[in-house]
Design a protein around this motif. Structure first.
Motif, mmCIF file in Angstrom:
data_model
loop_
_atom_site.group_PDB
_atom_site.id
_atom_site.type_symbol
_atom_site.label_atom_id
_atom_site.label_comp_id
_atom_site.label_asym_id
_atom_site.label_seq_id
_atom_site.Cartn_x
_atom_site.Cartn_y
_atom_site.Cartn_z
ATOM 1 N N PHE A 1 0.823 -1.200 0.000
ATOM 2 C CA PHE A 1 0.000 0.000 0.000
ATOM 3 C C PHE A 1 0.860 1.255 0.000
ATOM 4 O O PHE A 1 2.016 1.236 0.420
ATOM 5 N N VAL A 2 0.293 2.347 -0.490
ATOM 6 C CA VAL A 2 0.949 3.648 -0.472
ATOM 7 C C VAL A 2 -0.083 4.698 -0.095
ATOM 8 O O VAL A 2 -1.289 4.500 -0.268
ATOM 9 N N LEU A 3 0.387 5.810 0.397
ATOM 10 C CA LEU A 3 -0.504 6.911 0.743
ATOM 11 C C LEU A 3 -0.953 7.620 -0.527
ATOM 12 O O LEU A 3 -0.188 7.768 -1.474
ATOM 13 N N LYS A 4 -2.191 8.098 -0.528
ATOM 14 C CA LYS A 4 -2.743 8.755 -1.718
ATOM 15 C C LYS A 4 -2.041 10.083 -2.010
ATOM 16 O O LYS A 4 -2.073 10.557 -3.145
ATOM 17 N N ASP A 5 -1.421 10.673 -0.991
ATOM 18 C CA ASP A 5 -0.708 11.929 -1.224
ATOM 19 C C ASP A 5 0.801 11.725 -1.403
ATOM 20 O O ASP A 5 1.590 12.659 -1.275
ATOM 21 N N ALA A 6 1.191 10.496 -1.712
ATOM 22 C CA ALA A 6 2.611 10.215 -1.952
ATOM 23 C C ALA A 6 3.087 10.959 -3.201
ATOM 24 O O ALA A 6 2.299 11.307 -4.081
ATOM 25 N N ASP A 7 4.388 11.209 -3.271
ATOM 26 C CA ASP A 7 4.956 11.845 -4.464
ATOM 27 C C ASP A 7 4.679 10.973 -5.680
ATOM 28 O O ASP A 7 4.741 9.738 -5.585
ATOM 29 N N PRO A 8 4.398 11.580 -6.829
ATOM 30 C CA PRO A 8 4.135 10.802 -8.040
ATOM 31 C C PRO A 8 5.229 9.782 -8.352
ATOM 32 O O PRO A 8 4.934 8.653 -8.747
ATOM 33 N N GLU A 9 6.485 10.183 -8.159
ATOM 34 C CA GLU A 9 7.584 9.263 -8.454
ATOM 35 C C GLU A 9 7.560 8.048 -7.533
ATOM 36 O O GLU A 9 7.925 6.945 -7.937
ATOM 37 N N PHE A 10 7.138 8.253 -6.284
ATOM 38 C CA PHE A 10 7.052 7.129 -5.353
ATOM 39 C C PHE A 10 5.955 6.172 -5.789
ATOM 40 O O PHE A 10 6.121 4.954 -5.751
ATOM 41 N N LEU A 11 4.813 6.732 -6.196
ATOM 42 C CA LEU A 11 3.703 5.886 -6.650
ATOM 43 C C LEU A 11 4.116 5.064 -7.867
ATOM 44 O O LEU A 11 3.843 3.860 -7.941
ATOM 45 N N LEU A 12 4.797 5.705 -8.812
ATOM 46 C CA LEU A 12 5.240 5.000 -10.016
ATOM 47 C C LEU A 12 6.246 3.906 -9.661
ATOM 48 O O LEU A 12 6.197 2.798 -10.207
ATOM 49 N N ALA A 13 7.144 4.218 -8.722
ATOM 50 C CA ALA A 13 8.121 3.218 -8.288
ATOM 51 C C ALA A 13 7.416 2.054 -7.607
ATOM 52 O O ALA A 13 7.810 0.891 -7.763
ATOM 53 N N ALA A 14 6.349 2.368 -6.857
ATOM 54 C CA ALA A 14 5.583 1.322 -6.176
ATOM 55 C C ALA A 14 4.919 0.397 -7.188
ATOM 56 O O ALA A 14 4.900 -0.820 -7.010
ATOM 57 N N VAL A 15 4.369 0.968 -8.251
ATOM 58 C CA VAL A 15 3.745 0.158 -9.301
ATOM 59 C C VAL A 15 4.775 -0.792 -9.912
ATOM 60 O O VAL A 15 4.517 -1.988 -10.100
#
Length: 220
Positions: A107-121
Motif C-alpha cells: 500500500f501507499v498513501l494517496k498523497d505520496a509523491d508521483p515518483e514514489f507511486l510509479l516506483a511502487a507500481v
C-alpha cells in the motif's frame, strides 16, 4: 515498442473522478506503462479485473458500496493474477492491514509523491511488496496482536529445510535479498532462489504475504 507491448498494464479503482483523471494522466505519461481501465467501486473493480486482468490494480480502500477490502478478497479468491496496490489516506489503516492479509501486495498513501507511486507500481509488478514506510512497523504490530492469530507451526512450514527457514525468518523481518545475502555471505541470486522455494512451498504470492504468514501463525 508497440502500444501496450511489454508495458505494465495498470488499472485504477477510486470513487473520485478528479483523482482518477490525475492518476490516469500520470500512468499514461510513462513509457513503460499503459492505463487499461478504471472503476468507481469494488463491484466494478472485480468485473474489471476479471475482464481485463491488469498487471497492477491501484485500489482505493474506502469506497461506497463494495469497498476496496472486499474487492481485494474477491479478486484474490477468483485466482486473478493482478497485483493489487492499495491506496490509503492514512498512515495507519486497519482496513489496509486486512487488505494486505487478504492478498494485496502492499500500500501507499494517496498523497505520496508521483515518483514514489510509479516506483511502487514497478516494484509490485516485479513481484515484490510495497509498504508506506511510516506505517510498516505499526502495521506489523497489528498483525502480531490480531485476535485471529494462529499458534504453532503449520504443516507446510515444517516441510522447509533448515536453510529455507533461515531465509524465511530474515525475509519476515523485512530484510531485502541484498541485505540477506550480505549477512549470510551468499549471492543475491542464491537468496532469491531460496526465497522463491519458500514462497512456493508455503503457497504464498510474495514477500508481503510471507510477512503476514509469519505473524498470523505466531512464528515471529
Amino acid at each position: 515498442m508497440s502500444q501496450g507491448a511489454d508495458k505494465i498494464r495498470v488499472a485504477l479503482v477510486d470513487d473520485q473522478p478528479l483523482f482518477r483523471g490525475g492518476i490516469r494522466m500520470l500512468i499514461e505519461s510513462q513509457p513503460d506503462m499503459t492505463f487499461v481501465g478504471e472503476a468507481s467501486d469494488g463491484r466494478q473493480a472485480v468485473a474489471l479485473a476479471a475482464t481485463i486482468q491488469p498487471d497492477v490494480i491501484l485500489m482505493d480502500v474506502r469506497m461506497p458500496g463494495v469497498d476496496g477490502l472486499e474487492a481485494t478478497r474477491e479478486i484474490v479468491a477468483r485466482g486473478i493474477q493482478s497485483r493489487i496496490l492499495v491506496l490509503t489516506t492514512f498512515d495507519l489503516d486497519e482496513a489496509v492491514a486486512k487488505a494486505v492479509a487478504a492478498g494485496a501486495s502492499g500500500f501507499v498513501l494517496k498523497d505520496a509523491d508521483p515518483e514514489f507511486l510509479l516506483a511502487a507500481v514497478r516494484t509490485v509488478y516485479s513481484g515484490a511488496g510495497v509498504f508506506a514506510a511510516q506505517a510498516t512497523a505499526e502495521l506489523i504490530r497489528k498483525f502480531s496482536e490480531s485476535p485471529g492469530r494462529l499458534g504453532g507451526e503449520p504443516e507446510a512450514f515444517q516441510q522447509l529445510t533448515e536453510r529455507e527457514r533461515e531465509m524465511f525468518f530474515l525475509a519476515a523481518k523485512g530484510l531485502s535479498n541484498g541485505e540477506i545475502a550480505k549477512q549470510e555471505f551468499l549471492s543475491e541470486a542464491t537468496v532469491k532462489t531460496h526465497i522463491s522455494r519458500v514462497l512456493a512451498k508455503l503457497e504464498l504470492r510474495d514477500r508481503v504475504q510471507l510477512v503476514v504468514y509469519a505473524y498470523e501463525h505466531g512464528l515471529i
